[in-house]
Design a protein around this motif. Sequence first.
Motif, PDB file in Angstrom:
ATOM      1  N   HIS A 153       1.054  -1.284  -0.096  1.00 38.82           N
ATOM      2  CA  HIS A 153      -0.648   0.416  -0.241  1.00 38.82           C
ATOM      3  C   HIS A 153       1.280   0.885  -0.009  1.00 38.82           C
ATOM      4  CE1 HIS A 153      -2.959   2.475   1.167  1.00 38.82           C
ATOM      5  NE2 HIS A 153      -2.022   3.280   2.328  1.00 38.82           N
ATOM      6  N   SER A 154       2.486   0.932   0.571  1.00 40.83           N
ATOM      7  CA  SER A 154       2.502   2.605   1.270  1.00 40.83           C
ATOM      8  C   SER A 154       3.418   2.900  -0.393  1.00 40.83           C
ATOM      9  CB  SER A 154       3.884   2.439   2.188  1.00 40.83           C
ATOM     10  OG  SER A 154       3.011   2.022   3.296  1.00 40.83           O
ATOM     11  N   ALA A 155       3.830   1.867  -0.879  1.00 43.83           N
ATOM     12  CA  ALA A 155       4.751   1.481  -2.019  1.00 43.83           C
ATOM     13  C   ALA A 155       3.963   2.775  -3.277  1.00 43.83           C
ATOM     14  CB  ALA A 155       5.321   0.189  -2.223  1.00 43.83           C
ATOM     15  N   HIS A 156       2.132   1.881  -3.222  1.00 41.07           N
ATOM     16  CA  HIS A 156       1.555   2.536  -4.674  1.00 41.07           C
ATOM     17  C   HIS A 156       1.038   4.447  -4.193  1.00 41.07           C
ATOM     18  CE1 HIS A 156       0.537  -0.884  -6.825  1.00 41.07           C
ATOM     19  NE2 HIS A 156       0.800  -1.702  -6.335  1.00 41.07           N
ATOM     20  N   VAL A 157       0.951   4.338  -2.435  1.00 45.76           N
ATOM     21  CA  VAL A 157       0.914   5.583  -2.547  1.00 45.76           C
ATOM     22  C   VAL A 157       1.618   6.225  -3.319  1.00 45.76           C
ATOM     23  CG1 VAL A 157       0.098   7.100  -0.515  1.00 45.76           C
ATOM     24  CG2 VAL A 157      -0.732   5.026  -0.760  1.00 45.76           C
ATOM     25  N   ALA A 158       3.261   5.965  -2.594  1.00 40.59           N
ATOM     26  CA  ALA A 158       4.606   7.003  -2.954  1.00 40.59           C
ATOM     27  C   ALA A 158       4.383   6.757  -4.705  1.00 40.59           C
ATOM     28  CB  ALA A 158       5.968   6.232  -2.501  1.00 40.59           C
ATOM     29  N   ALA A 159       4.112   6.223  -4.825  1.00 39.18           N
ATOM     30  CA  ALA A 159       4.996   6.320  -6.136  1.00 39.18           C
ATOM     31  C   ALA A 159       3.646   7.335  -6.699  1.00 39.18           C
ATOM     32  CB  ALA A 159       4.894   4.959  -6.513  1.00 39.18           C
ATOM     33  N   LEU A 160       2.047   7.012  -6.809  1.00 42.19           N
ATOM     34  CA  LEU A 160       1.179   8.042  -7.518  1.00 42.19           C
ATOM     35  C   LEU A 160       1.629   9.353  -6.761  1.00 42.19           C
ATOM     36  CD1 LEU A 160      -2.186   5.828  -6.383  1.00 42.19           C
ATOM     37  CD2 LEU A 160      -1.368   6.457  -8.350  1.00 42.19           C
ATOM     38  N   SER A 161       1.547   9.852  -5.592  1.00 45.55           N
ATOM     39  CA  SER A 161       2.292  10.671  -4.848  1.00 45.55           C
ATOM     40  C   SER A 161       2.629  11.498  -5.750  1.00 45.55           C
ATOM     41  CB  SER A 161       2.972  10.926  -3.559  1.00 45.55           C
ATOM     42  OG  SER A 161       1.674   9.989  -2.377  1.00 45.55           O
ATOM     43  N   GLN A 162       3.896  11.546  -6.219  1.00 44.98           N
ATOM     44  CA  GLN A 162       5.046  11.285  -6.854  1.00 44.98           C
ATOM     45  C   GLN A 162       4.366  11.742  -8.049  1.00 44.98           C
ATOM     46  OE1 GLN A 162       7.007  10.819  -9.710  1.00 44.98           O
ATOM     47  NE2 GLN A 162       9.075  11.259  -9.788  1.00 44.98           N
ATOM     48  N   VAL A 163       3.968  11.002  -8.925  1.00 44.94           N
ATOM     49  CA  VAL A 163       3.197  11.596 -10.322  1.00 44.94           C
ATOM     50  C   VAL A 163       2.503  12.515  -9.674  1.00 44.94           C
ATOM     51  CG1 VAL A 163       1.870  10.905 -11.938  1.00 44.94           C
ATOM     52  CG2 VAL A 163       3.844   9.595 -11.434  1.00 44.94           C
ATOM     53  N   ILE A 164       1.879  12.316  -8.894  1.00 44.44           N
ATOM     54  CA  ILE A 164       0.102  13.034  -8.821  1.00 44.44           C
ATOM     55  C   ILE A 164       1.191  14.783  -8.101  1.00 44.44           C
ATOM     56  CG2 ILE A 164      -1.707  14.202  -7.633  1.00 44.44           C
ATOM     57  CD1 ILE A 164      -2.287  10.931  -7.525  1.00 44.44           C
ATOM     58  N   ALA A 165       2.175  14.765  -7.869  1.00 47.04           N
ATOM     59  CA  ALA A 165       2.943  16.212  -6.877  1.00 47.04           C
ATOM     60  C   ALA A 165       3.791  16.583  -8.431  1.00 47.04           C
ATOM     61  CB  ALA A 165       3.926  15.168  -6.512  1.00 47.04           C
ATOM     62  N   ARG A 166       3.970  15.805  -9.798  1.00 39.73           N
ATOM     63  CA  ARG A 166       4.559  16.425 -10.564  1.00 39.73           C
ATOM     64  C   ARG A 166       3.663  16.690 -11.326  1.00 39.73           C
ATOM     65  NH1 ARG A 166       6.885  13.780 -14.270  1.00 39.73           N
ATOM     66  NH2 ARG A 166       6.346  11.880 -13.610  1.00 39.73           N
ATOM     67  N   ARG A 167       3.049  16.628 -11.882  1.00 35.54           N
ATOM     68  CA  ARG A 167       2.181  16.284 -12.724  1.00 35.54           C
ATOM     69  C   ARG A 167       0.627  16.873 -12.673  1.00 35.54           C
ATOM     70  NH1 ARG A 167       1.610  11.854 -17.798  1.00 35.54           N
ATOM     71  NH2 ARG A 167       0.756  14.306 -18.918  1.00 35.54           N
ATOM     72  N   VAL A 168       0.067  17.320 -11.400  1.00 37.15           N
ATOM     73  CA  VAL A 168      -1.240  17.824 -11.438  1.00 37.15           C
ATOM     74  C   VAL A 168      -1.245  18.738 -10.042  1.00 37.15           C
ATOM     75  CG1 VAL A 168      -3.830  17.044 -10.466  1.00 37.15           C
ATOM     76  CG2 VAL A 168      -2.368  15.002 -12.023  1.00 37.15           C
ATOM     77  N   ALA A 169      -0.256  18.783  -8.605  1.00 43.97           N
ATOM     78  CA  ALA A 169      -0.602  19.530  -7.893  1.00 43.97           C
ATOM     79  C   ALA A 169       0.980  20.176  -8.045  1.00 43.97           C
ATOM     80  CB  ALA A 169       0.010  18.873  -6.451  1.00 43.97           C
ATOM     81  N   HIS A 170       1.394  20.416  -9.213  1.00 45.23           N
ATOM     82  CA  HIS A 170       2.998  20.877  -9.448  1.00 45.23           C
ATOM     83  C   HIS A 170       3.825  21.411  -7.938  1.00 45.23           C
ATOM     84  CE1 HIS A 170       1.495  21.162 -13.136  1.00 45.23           C
ATOM     85  NE2 HIS A 170       0.774  21.108 -13.210  1.00 45.23           N
TER      86      HIS A 170
END
Length: 277
Positions: free
Chosen positions: A121-138
């Motif tokens: 669960h943590s690994a999935h959240v970490a990976a998704l957080s990385q992408v969302i921060a970079r491409r969505v939330a900036h």
Amino acid sequence: MDRLEAYKSIAAQASRGELSFPTNVDATLKLQRALNDPDCHADAAARLVQAEPLLAARTVAIANSVAYNRSGNEVTNVRTAVQRVGFRTLNALGASVIVRQLGSKITEPSLRDKANQLWQHSAHVAALSQVIARRVAHLDPETAMFAGIVHEVGGFYMLSRADEFPGLFDGEADEWIEHGEQMVGRCVLQRLGVPAPVMAAIEALWVGMRALPPETLGDTLLLANDLAPVPSPLYERAGATSRQAAATIDFVIGDGTLNSILEESAAEVSSLTSALM
């Protein structure tokens, strides 16, 4: 001792600084502090990373992930991997090793199963957080990945103590969130030296309020948590309905949508998740 008393007992110990960590966690904390020294250069960092086999393997794996290897040139040594990923990502990877080490002394099969699922669960959240921060939330993607890695560290710590307190995880989710996750988790995060902005994001996750599209690190972490395909085994924040609702989340981002961005980034998310495992 009933479950609530057990939570309070562990929380009281934690608040006094009486945290029972495996020996290898203390060693990795010292290594992480050395890596965070502003006078630590790439060559010295590579030597430090090589001294910890799990961290070395994770560093090379992350360096070769789609998110960090856009040229397609695979690296095969720690020094080059350190140069590619940078020190902030190294800090996140060091945290991932510490989190996994917290579960290293768990021997009871059902607890080990929970720890393994919690890390997935943590690994999935970490990976998704990385992408969302970079491409969505900036926002800074390395900080977001770090937050995803450590957001359940209190759960790992409680699992590592569960053999001392039978039935510790048999209660309701509200009890765990209030007395386990928040009271103990906050102390463990402080012991690990987690920066204040990351602490604030994790506390926002505990509250469960967010803005869409995500504006803050807390929003990003909560969205990634809801979108993670593997749920936390310790509690379900709002049951199956929440997971079903998460699958319908979509909103416009520039010329695209959240779902289109996640589809485009699927290989990055999968690669990062695998590297963290």
